[in-house]
Design a protein around this motif. Structure first.
Motif, short mmCIF file in Angstrom:
data_model
loop_
_atom_site.label_atom_id
_atom_site.label_comp_id
_atom_site.label_asym_id
_atom_site.label_seq_id
_atom_site.Cartn_x
_atom_site.Cartn_y
_atom_site.Cartn_z
N LEU A 81 -51.80 15.30 -38.34
CA LEU A 81 -51.21 14.06 -37.88
C LEU A 81 -50.03 13.77 -38.80
O LEU A 81 -50.21 13.53 -39.99
CB LEU A 81 -52.22 12.91 -37.95
N VAL A 82 -48.83 13.85 -38.26
CA VAL A 82 -47.62 13.81 -39.06
C VAL A 82 -46.79 12.57 -38.72
O VAL A 82 -46.40 12.39 -37.56
CB VAL A 82 -46.77 15.08 -38.82
N GLY B 269 -49.19 23.70 -48.00
CA GLY B 269 -48.64 24.92 -47.43
C GLY B 269 -48.57 26.07 -48.41
O GLY B 269 -48.03 27.13 -48.09
N ALA B 270 -49.13 25.91 -49.62
CA ALA B 270 -49.06 26.95 -50.65
C ALA B 270 -50.10 28.03 -50.38
O ALA B 270 -51.28 27.74 -50.17
CB ALA B 270 -49.29 26.34 -52.03
N SER B 271 -49.67 29.28 -50.42
CA SER B 271 -50.56 30.39 -50.10
C SER B 271 -51.68 30.55 -51.13
O SER B 271 -52.76 31.05 -50.80
CB SER B 271 -49.77 31.70 -50.01
N VAL B 272 -51.46 30.11 -52.37
CA VAL B 272 -52.48 30.28 -53.40
C VAL B 272 -53.76 29.55 -53.02
O VAL B 272 -54.87 30.06 -53.25
CB VAL B 272 -51.97 29.81 -54.78
N TRP B 273 -53.64 28.37 -52.41
CA TRP B 273 -54.84 27.60 -52.04
C TRP B 273 -55.55 28.25 -50.86
O TRP B 273 -56.78 28.28 -50.80
CB TRP B 273 -54.48 26.17 -51.72
N ARG B 274 -54.79 28.79 -49.93
CA ARG B 274 -55.41 29.46 -48.78
C ARG B 274 -56.15 30.72 -49.24
O ARG B 274 -57.25 31.01 -48.77
CB ARG B 274 -54.32 29.81 -47.77
N GLU B 275 -55.55 31.45 -50.16
CA GLU B 275 -56.20 32.67 -50.66
C GLU B 275 -57.48 32.33 -51.42
O GLU B 275 -58.50 33.02 -51.27
CB GLU B 275 -55.22 33.41 -51.57
N ARG B 276 -57.46 31.28 -52.21
CA ARG B 276 -58.66 30.90 -52.96
C ARG B 276 -59.72 30.33 -52.05
O ARG B 276 -60.92 30.56 -52.26
CB ARG B 276 -58.27 29.92 -54.07
N VAL C 17 -52.23 20.91 -33.37
CA VAL C 17 -53.41 21.72 -33.67
C VAL C 17 -52.98 23.17 -33.56
O VAL C 17 -52.55 23.61 -32.49
CB VAL C 17 -54.57 21.43 -32.70
N GLY C 18 -53.06 23.88 -34.66
CA GLY C 18 -52.57 25.25 -34.66
C GLY C 18 -51.08 25.25 -34.37
O GLY C 18 -50.29 24.59 -35.04
N THR C 19 -50.66 25.96 -33.34
CA THR C 19 -49.25 26.04 -32.97
C THR C 19 -48.91 25.15 -31.78
O THR C 19 -47.80 25.22 -31.26
CB THR C 19 -48.88 27.49 -32.61
N SER C 20 -49.85 24.31 -31.36
CA SER C 20 -49.64 23.43 -30.21
C SER C 20 -49.43 22.00 -30.67
O SER C 20 -50.22 21.46 -31.45
CB SER C 20 -50.84 23.51 -29.26
N LEU D 38 -45.30 21.20 -43.55
CA LEU D 38 -45.47 20.72 -42.19
C LEU D 38 -45.61 21.89 -41.22
O LEU D 38 -45.10 22.98 -41.46
CB LEU D 38 -44.26 19.88 -41.78
N PRO D 39 -46.32 21.65 -40.10
CA PRO D 39 -46.41 22.70 -39.09
C PRO D 39 -45.02 23.16 -38.67
O PRO D 39 -44.08 22.37 -38.60
CB PRO D 39 -47.14 22.00 -37.94
N GLU D 40 -44.88 24.45 -38.38
CA GLU D 40 -43.56 25.01 -38.07
C GLU D 40 -42.90 24.31 -36.90
O GLU D 40 -41.69 24.07 -36.91
CB GLU D 40 -43.71 26.50 -37.77
N ALA D 41 -43.68 23.96 -35.88
CA ALA D 41 -43.11 23.29 -34.72
C ALA D 41 -42.50 21.94 -35.09
O ALA D 41 -41.46 21.54 -34.57
CB ALA D 41 -44.18 23.10 -33.64
N VAL D 42 -43.15 21.22 -36.01
CA VAL D 42 -42.63 19.92 -36.42
C VAL D 42 -41.36 20.09 -37.24
O VAL D 42 -40.39 19.34 -37.09
CB VAL D 42 -43.69 19.14 -37.23
#
Length: 213
Positions: free
Chosen positions: A121-122, A78-85, A184-187, A164-168
Motif C-alpha cells: 500500500l503506497v 528492497g535490499a537483497s541482503v534481507w531477502r537472502e537472510r 500485489v506482486g506485479t499487479s 517501491l514496486p517496479e510498476a509504481v
C-alpha cells in the motif's frame, strides 16, 4: 525509506541494526538457523547448551520472529541482503513444518512471506498543504486496513524510493499529485487521487481479498 507506521526512517534503521546484530551473534554458520544464545555469550547462570527454537512454546519462536522481521525489512527497503537472510532462516527450518502443527504458526507465517507476494500500500505525497493532508488521511486508512503480508509505504515524490514496486516507480514519472497505489506482486490497481477513492479501493479489495482482475 520511512517506517510504515510512523514515517520516521529512524525506526527502520534501528530495526536493520538489530537484525544485523542478530545475524552476527546468533547465526549457526554450519547448520543454518539462529541460536537462542549468542556465540560470544558469557557470565554466570547461563545455560551451556544453545538451541534453535522453531516451536511457539507458548511465546513466538525466535527463528519464526526473525524470519518475519527479515521479510518485512526486505519489502520495506528492497535490499537483497534481507531477502537472502529471510530465505536462509526459512530454508533452515521449514522442513520441520510437518512436526510442528499448531506450535509452528510463527514459522509458517514467515514461510508465507516467502511463497506468496506481499501487498504494498503506497502513498505518494506530492507537495505540501492539501497534498500533505490527503497523504495523512490515506496513510491512516492504509494502516487500518487488513491485507495478507501488508507493507505500507509513504514517500514524498521528491525523495524517490528504490524499494517501491517496479510498476509504481514507473508511474511516478508519468503522473503528479498525491495518490495511493495498491500492488500485489506485479499487479497494481489504478491509483487513487482522493481520500474517498482510496477508501473505496481499500474497502473493495479487502472484501474481495485480492486485486481486481
Amino acid at each position: 525509506m520511512p517506517s510504515s507506521t510512523s514515517g520516521d526512517s529512524g525506526w527502520l534503521e534501528w530495526a536493520g541494526a538489530i537484525m544485523h546484530r542478530v545475524w552476527s551473534d546468533y547465526l549457526d554458520t554450519e547448520g543454518g538457523g539462529l541460536f537462542d544464545l549468542a556465540r560470544n555469550r558469557g557470565g554466570e547462570g547461563l545455560l551451556p547448551a544453545a538451541a534453535k527454537p522453531v516451536q511457539d512454546a507458548p511465546t513466538p519462536s525466535g527463528n519464526g520472529m526473525a524470519g518475519l522481521a527479515l521479510a518485512r525489512l526486505a519489502e520495506l527497503t528492497g535490499a537483497s541482503v534481507w531477502r537472502e537472510r529471510r530465505d536462509a532462516v526459512v530454508s533452515a527450518n521449514a522442513g520441520r513444518a510437518a512436526e510442528l502443527g499448531l506450535h509452528g504458526a510463527t514459522m509458517l507465517l514467515a514461510v508465507d512471506w516467502v511463497v506468496q507476494p506481499a501487498t504494498h500500500l503506497v502513498i505518494i505525497e506530492d507537495g505540501g498543504g492539501a497534498g500533505s493532508k490527503t497523504a495523512d488521511a490515506m496513510h491512516q486508512l492504509a494502516l487500518r486496513s487488513f491485507f495478507p503480508r501488508r507493507v505500507v509505504h509513504r514517500v514524498k515524490v521528491a525523495e524517490g524510493d528504490g524499494s517501491l514496486p517496479e510498476a509504481v516507480r514507473g508511474m511516478l514519472e508519468s503522473a503528479s499529485g498525491t495518490r495511493g497505489f495498491i500492488c500485489v506482486g506485479t499487479s497494481c490497481e489504478t491509483p487513487a487521487t482522493t481520500v474517498e477513492a482510496w477508501q473505496e479501493t481499500l474497502a473493495r479489495l479487502t472484501t474481495k481479498g485480492k486485486l481486481a482482475q
